[in-house]
Design a protein around this motif. Structure first.
Motif, PDB file in Angstrom:
ATOM      1  N   PRO A 124       2.673   5.490   6.767  1.00 49.54           N
ATOM      2  CA  PRO A 124       2.822   5.491   5.519  1.00 49.54           C
ATOM      3  C   PRO A 124       1.850   4.477   4.845  1.00 49.54           C
ATOM      4  O   PRO A 124       1.375   3.247   5.556  1.00 49.54           O
ATOM      5  CB  PRO A 124       4.109   4.599   5.482  1.00 49.54           C
ATOM      6  CG  PRO A 124       4.398   3.830   6.447  1.00 49.54           C
ATOM      7  CD  PRO A 124       3.801   4.568   7.654  1.00 49.54           C
ATOM      8  N   LYS A 125       1.582   4.963   3.568  1.00 48.41           N
ATOM      9  CA  LYS A 125       0.666   4.087   2.575  1.00 48.41           C
ATOM     10  C   LYS A 125       1.512   3.451   1.243  1.00 48.41           C
ATOM     11  O   LYS A 125       1.891   2.395   1.385  1.00 48.41           O
ATOM     12  CB  LYS A 125      -0.664   4.654   2.207  1.00 48.41           C
ATOM     13  CG  LYS A 125      -1.282   5.093   3.438  1.00 48.41           C
ATOM     14  CD  LYS A 125      -1.874   3.872   4.251  1.00 48.41           C
ATOM     15  CE  LYS A 125      -2.798   4.380   5.398  1.00 48.41           C
ATOM     16  NZ  LYS A 125      -2.276   5.274   6.475  1.00 48.41           N
ATOM     17  N   VAL A 126       1.934   4.377   0.486  1.00 48.43           N
ATOM     18  CA  VAL A 126       2.418   3.973  -0.869  1.00 48.43           C
ATOM     19  C   VAL A 126       3.629   4.816  -0.881  1.00 48.43           C
ATOM     20  O   VAL A 126       4.706   3.993  -0.820  1.00 48.43           O
ATOM     21  CB  VAL A 126       1.625   4.420  -2.024  1.00 48.43           C
ATOM     22  CG1 VAL A 126       2.117   3.959  -3.366  1.00 48.43           C
ATOM     23  CG2 VAL A 126       0.245   3.681  -2.074  1.00 48.43           C
ATOM     24  N   ASP A 127       3.769   6.018  -1.311  1.00 53.76           N
ATOM     25  CA  ASP A 127       4.885   7.004  -1.304  1.00 53.76           C
ATOM     26  C   ASP A 127       5.875   6.532  -0.240  1.00 53.76           C
ATOM     27  O   ASP A 127       7.259   6.299  -0.507  1.00 53.76           O
ATOM     28  CB  ASP A 127       4.505   8.360  -1.701  1.00 53.76           C
ATOM     29  CG  ASP A 127       5.414   8.777  -3.030  1.00 53.76           C
ATOM     30  OD1 ASP A 127       6.145   8.215  -3.625  1.00 53.76           O
ATOM     31  OD2 ASP A 127       5.290  10.083  -3.183  1.00 53.76           O
ATOM     32  N   ARG A 128       5.475   6.790   0.830  1.00 49.39           N
ATOM     33  CA  ARG A 128       6.383   6.411   2.000  1.00 49.39           C
ATOM     34  C   ARG A 128       6.951   5.095   2.318  1.00 49.39           C
ATOM     35  O   ARG A 128       7.837   4.910   3.210  1.00 49.39           O
ATOM     36  CB  ARG A 128       5.727   7.076   3.174  1.00 49.39           C
ATOM     37  CG  ARG A 128       5.880   8.884   3.131  1.00 49.39           C
ATOM     38  CD  ARG A 128       4.671   9.332   4.208  1.00 49.39           C
ATOM     39  NE  ARG A 128       3.402   9.093   3.858  1.00 49.39           N
ATOM     40  CZ  ARG A 128       2.173   9.000   4.602  1.00 49.39           C
ATOM     41  NH1 ARG A 128       2.336   8.678   5.987  1.00 49.39           N
ATOM     42  NH2 ARG A 128       1.296   8.648   4.182  1.00 49.39           N
ATOM     43  N   ILE A 129       6.554   4.183   1.557  1.00 48.67           N
ATOM     44  CA  ILE A 129       7.247   2.942   1.644  1.00 48.67           C
ATOM     45  C   ILE A 129       7.952   2.685   0.267  1.00 48.67           C
ATOM     46  O   ILE A 129       9.292   2.318   0.418  1.00 48.67           O
ATOM     47  CB  ILE A 129       6.254   1.901   1.802  1.00 48.67           C
ATOM     48  CG1 ILE A 129       5.369   1.915   2.945  1.00 48.67           C
ATOM     49  CG2 ILE A 129       6.917   0.454   1.761  1.00 48.67           C
ATOM     50  CD1 ILE A 129       6.148   1.612   4.201  1.00 48.67           C
TER      51      ILE A 129
END
Length: 274
Positions: A124-129
């Motif tokens: 994950p990078k942004v949305d998935r955190i």
């Protein structure tokens, strides 16, 4: 006069979404399609099973009006050493104060322990955190998250009756919509726009997640932190836990500190008077 061992609805509303929020246990038999955000539906007869799960954490017990099952069951938990209070006036008081409600129609089913299960792509990078943070703070604090290879998301969701998110597929509801990211969709669909700070946080997440860091200044900072976290942590679940305080801090800034400034001169000691 306030009821002993109780918390008022307006005070509880300020705790929801923060890392210090107590566990909210909803004992109502007929919950319909709305809950108080971050509350967990628990059968009244199963409240005793929560003692071990609540160790070291405060609890708020919610019933219809604060006079039915909640007082006795909160007392039961206190006798087990749990810091337990009731919501003063129960769910009815929350509604009467027009405080935010969580729309539950799109929630996945819960497992035997009352947890929702979510599946997304690994690394994950942004949305998935950001989305797991939103779910744990406002939707289901006990939620579980599985990170798998992109090609395995749909089959894993089917196998475990989980909700897939942030993946492009015809079967997936929780994904991007045009220029809006999955976080935007969750805030809107769950009815969480009633928390104004989440709308501004959604703008930050959108800018960082969709290569538009110019939307708001904070988006570039969130992108940098997110990319850095993904390189610090090889394990996705460890990265999620490390990312939670970042979003906690961003949410509190959006809610309480957007007008606050900080500079060097404001911290200089005052000159001593002769």
């Amino acid at each position: 006069m306030p009821t002993p061992n109780s918390i008022a609805a307006d005070k509880l509303s300020r705790l929801i979404g923060t890392a210090a929020a107590p566990m909210l246990l909803d004992l109502r038999e007929d919950r319909g399609t709305t809950l108080i955000p971050a509350s967990l539906p628990v059968p009244a007869g199963a409240i005793g099973e929560w003692t071990a799960r609540l160790t070291g954490r405060a609890a708020i017990i919610i019933d219809e009006d604060g006079t039915r099952t909640a007082p006795g069951l909160a007392a039961w938990l206190r006798s087990d050493g749990i810091d337990a209070e009731i919501l003063e006036g129960g769910f009815a008081a929350w509604q009467a104060a027009a405080l935010p409600l969580l729309a539950t129609e799109r929630l996945p089913g819960r497992d035997a322990q009352g947890r929702t299960l979510w599946v997304t792509r690994a690394r994950p990078k942004v949305d998935r955190i950001a989305c797991p943070w939103l779910i744990r703070r406002f939707v289901d604090p006990a939620a579980r998250f599985l990170f798998v290879a992109p090609g395995d998301v749909i089959e894993t969701a089917r196998r475990f009756d989980a909700a897939a998110f942030d993946v492009a597929h015809d079967e997936v509801f929780w994904s991007h919509r045009g220029e809006r990211c999955t976080f935007d969709l969750m805030v809107e669909t769950f009815g969480l726009t009633a928390f104004p700070a989440l709308e501004h946080l959604a703008t930050i997440v959108r800018g960082a997640d969709t290569a538009r860091p110019d939307i708001v200044p904070e988006a570039a900072g969130l992108l940098a932190l997110s990319l850095g976290l993904s390189r610090v942590h090889a394990d996705d679940l460890e990265q999620l836990e490390a990312g939670m305080p970042i979003y906690d801090a961003l949410y509190r800034w959006c809610r309480d500190a957007r007008s606050e400034t900080h500079d060097w001169t404001s911290h200089k000691p005052r000159a001593v008077q002769a």
